[in-house]
Design a protein around this motif. Structure first.
Motif, short mmCIF file in Angstrom:
data_model
loop_
_atom_site.label_atom_id
_atom_site.label_comp_id
_atom_site.label_asym_id
_atom_site.label_seq_id
_atom_site.Cartn_x
_atom_site.Cartn_y
_atom_site.Cartn_z
N GLU A 39 0.82 -1.21 0.00
CA GLU A 39 0.00 0.00 0.00
C GLU A 39 0.86 1.26 0.00
N LYS A 40 1.93 1.27 0.78
CA LYS A 40 2.83 2.43 0.81
C LYS A 40 3.50 2.63 -0.55
N GLY A 41 3.92 1.54 -1.17
CA GLY A 41 4.54 1.63 -2.50
C GLY A 41 3.58 2.20 -3.52
N LEU A 42 2.34 1.76 -3.47
CA LEU A 42 1.32 2.29 -4.39
C LEU A 42 1.07 3.77 -4.16
N ALA A 43 0.93 4.16 -2.91
CA ALA A 43 0.68 5.56 -2.60
C ALA A 43 1.84 6.42 -3.11
N PHE A 44 3.05 5.94 -2.92
CA PHE A 44 4.23 6.69 -3.36
C PHE A 44 4.23 6.86 -4.88
N ILE A 45 4.06 5.76 -5.61
CA ILE A 45 4.16 5.85 -7.07
C ILE A 45 2.98 6.63 -7.66
N LYS A 46 1.82 6.54 -7.04
CA LYS A 46 0.68 7.33 -7.52
C LYS A 46 0.97 8.81 -7.39
N SER A 47 1.58 9.21 -6.29
CA SER A 47 1.88 10.63 -6.10
C SER A 47 2.95 11.09 -7.09
N SER A 49 3.64 9.69 -10.11
CA SER A 49 3.27 9.50 -11.53
C SER A 49 2.51 10.70 -12.11
N ARG A 50 1.96 11.53 -11.25
CA ARG A 50 1.24 12.73 -11.74
C ARG A 50 2.15 13.67 -12.52
N ASP A 51 3.44 13.61 -12.22
CA ASP A 51 4.40 14.54 -12.82
C ASP A 51 5.14 13.97 -14.03
N ILE A 52 4.80 12.75 -14.43
CA ILE A 52 5.53 12.12 -15.53
C ILE A 52 4.88 12.50 -16.87
N PRO A 53 5.66 13.07 -17.79
CA PRO A 53 5.10 13.40 -19.11
C PRO A 53 4.69 12.12 -19.85
N TRP A 59 7.28 5.69 -17.35
CA TRP A 59 6.10 4.86 -17.08
C TRP A 59 6.52 3.41 -16.80
N THR A 60 7.69 3.05 -17.27
CA THR A 60 8.27 1.74 -16.97
C THR A 60 8.32 1.52 -15.46
N PHE A 61 8.69 2.54 -14.72
CA PHE A 61 8.89 2.41 -13.29
C PHE A 61 7.57 2.48 -12.52
N VAL A 62 6.59 3.15 -13.10
CA VAL A 62 5.24 3.11 -12.55
C VAL A 62 4.73 1.67 -12.65
N PHE A 63 4.87 1.09 -13.85
CA PHE A 63 4.48 -0.31 -14.06
C PHE A 63 5.17 -1.21 -13.05
N ARG A 64 6.48 -1.07 -12.93
CA ARG A 64 7.26 -1.96 -12.08
C ARG A 64 6.84 -1.83 -10.61
N ASP A 65 6.56 -0.61 -10.16
CA ASP A 65 6.13 -0.44 -8.78
C ASP A 65 4.73 -1.02 -8.54
N TYR A 66 3.84 -0.86 -9.50
CA TYR A 66 2.52 -1.51 -9.39
C TYR A 66 2.69 -3.02 -9.35
N TYR A 67 3.55 -3.54 -10.22
CA TYR A 67 3.79 -4.98 -10.26
C TYR A 67 4.30 -5.47 -8.90
N GLU A 68 5.26 -4.77 -8.33
CA GLU A 68 5.82 -5.18 -7.03
C GLU A 68 4.77 -5.11 -5.92
N SER A 69 3.91 -4.11 -5.96
CA SER A 69 2.85 -4.02 -4.96
C SER A 69 1.87 -5.18 -5.11
N TRP A 131 1.36 1.70 -20.46
CA TRP A 131 0.87 1.68 -19.08
C TRP A 131 -0.64 1.81 -19.02
N LYS A 132 -1.19 2.71 -19.83
CA LYS A 132 -2.62 2.99 -19.83
C LYS A 132 -3.43 1.71 -20.11
N THR A 133 -2.92 0.82 -20.96
CA THR A 133 -3.66 -0.41 -21.29
C THR A 133 -3.70 -1.40 -20.13
N LEU A 134 -2.82 -1.23 -19.15
CA LEU A 134 -2.72 -2.18 -18.04
C LEU A 134 -3.25 -1.64 -16.71
#
Length: 156
Positions: A39-47, A49-53, A59-69, A131-134
């Motif tokens: 849950e902490k990992g998800l909260a961190f990456i969600k906050s 990811s708002r700044d990623i163009p 987005w690779t790292f957003v995916f990877r953090d979601y995967y790890e969570s 990322w959007k498709t997943l």
């Protein structure tokens, strides 16, 4: 890169027959800890990811953090059965084979596992459209597992 999804029943049987499933102590504190870290990992990456163009490969790292969570929640759930597995594929197979009531999507879990392997072992990068498709299925799987873990913990 492998792109075909192995059959769930066959994968479960192979994992079982090759000793990939191991008994593990039903450790409520570990379950709680794994859930908390996910849950902490998800909260961190969600906050973050708002700044990623959208054109960025971050987005690779957003995916990877979601995967790890998600993986952490899967490990936590397996502990209720006193099980751990030697590979992500076997963990997913156990969960989908033994707990169809969770209504988790084996093909999705295999797809993201293969994508994660492509990132970690072959340097594959993802863009926003990838990322959007997943994202929605990640959210559904994470939500379902969190809910089930919370319900099981209430009964402990």
């Amino acid at each position: 890169m492998k792109t075909t999804i192995d059959d769930l029943d066959m994968t479960y049987r192979v994992c079982m027959s090759t000793g990939k499933f191991k008994e593990k102590t039903h450790d409520v504190e570990l379950i709680k800890s794994l859930k908390f870290v996910a849950e902490k990992g998800l909260a961190f990456i969600k906050s973050k990811s708002r700044d990623i163009p959208k054109e960025s490969t971050d987005w690779t790292f957003v995916f990877r953090d979601y995967y790890e969570s998600l993986r952490g929640l899967i490990e936590a759930y397996l502990l209720f059965d006193g099980i751990e597995a030697d590979s992500h594929q076997c963990k997913n197979a156990y969960l989908c084979f033994k707990h169809p009531e969770l209504d988790l999507d084996w093909a999705f879990l295999e797809t993201i596992r293969l994508k994660r392997n492509a990132i970690n072992y072959r340097g594959h990068l993802l863009k926003y459209d990838d990322w959007k498709t997943l994202k929605m299925k990640f959210e559904l799987h994470i939500s379902a597992l969190k809910k089930e873990i919370e319900q099981k913990l209430e009964k402990e």
